[in-house]
Scaffold this active site. Sequence first.
Site, short mmCIF file in Angstrom:
data_model
loop_
_atom_site.label_atom_id
_atom_site.label_comp_id
_atom_site.label_asym_id
_atom_site.label_seq_id
_atom_site.Cartn_x
_atom_site.Cartn_y
_atom_site.Cartn_z
N GLY A 10 0.79 -1.22 0.00
CA GLY A 10 0.00 0.00 0.00
C GLY A 10 0.82 1.27 0.00
N ASP A 47 -4.10 -12.74 3.55
CA ASP A 47 -5.36 -12.04 3.78
C ASP A 47 -5.48 -11.83 5.29
OD1 ASP A 47 -7.97 -11.25 4.21
OD2 ASP A 47 -8.85 -12.71 2.83
N THR A 73 -10.05 1.41 3.83
CA THR A 73 -10.10 2.87 3.96
C THR A 73 -11.14 3.54 3.07
OG1 THR A 73 -8.35 3.10 2.32
CG2 THR A 73 -7.68 3.00 4.63
N TYR A 135 -16.88 3.33 8.86
CA TYR A 135 -15.42 3.44 8.81
C TYR A 135 -14.88 4.02 10.11
CZ TYR A 135 -10.79 5.23 7.64
OH TYR A 135 -9.45 5.52 7.66
#
Length: 299
Positions: A10, A47, A73, A135
Amino acid sequence: MRFLVTGSNGLVGSRVCALLERAGHEVVGLGKGPRRTPLHHAYVECDLTDERRLSGALEAAAPEVIIHPASMTEVDSCERDPEQAFAVNVGATGAVARSARKLGAHLVHVSTDYVFDGEAGPYDEQALPNPRGVYALTKHMAEQAARTFVPGCAIARTAVVYGWPAAGRANFGAWLVGAFSQGQPVRLFEDQYVSASFADSVAEMLVELGERKLGGVWNTCGADVVDRVSFGRALCEVFGFDAGLITPTRLADMKLASPRPLRSGLRVDKVRAQLRSQPLGLGESLRRFHAAWQAGRGA
């Protein structure tokens, strides 16, 4: 030192791994799918919602420090799929923290300014969270999970992280650059205030929290709080784009699936006083962003 970094493919995780490699640390990166970075550290495809596999990977790596940026996100996706948001943001963080406790590893957990409601920002590290939306709720619960199992962990809150090259989906800054490069108009919120954060700078602060094994809450973000229109106009000035492509709009007019904090942003006084890695002002962040973009284009 031996480090394990989640979300190593990421935007933030890849930069953390690069900095750690450069400093001579032993690094294991965890990521979903095949490795997508040119780095040389060990890599484990995992995962994070598979707790058994995740715990096995952590125990095999036996890190002294775990830096945990991985999370779900996409705010509206979290609102539409709360089960997946809970599994990734809360369940996986709990599993990482349990393994950290078992291994005696220091934990740096990456969180967000969205744990606040945005009624009275910018917020310092002592402000009380009041999350709104899936979130925000799951990220707040993740902070509690990290603290439950590793009371001495670091909670590193950041906001609107951007950088070039993008990793996976386009981040806010990369999306703007892509649109402006093609002369496409964009609508930006004039009433949402944020601490936009350059990913490379965030990574530097996270690495320092890990190397020094610092605990507590830290606002690891950009130094300036600005509305998104002002950010877009400042980006246009640095990159040479046409600021006339920006149409100011209000958050309520967009009718988004998930609520967003309006007057958010994070205060960086603690980081300025106690970390060597200093938060960057907006101008310097955008200049570095522009340099990375030019380098990526071969300019």
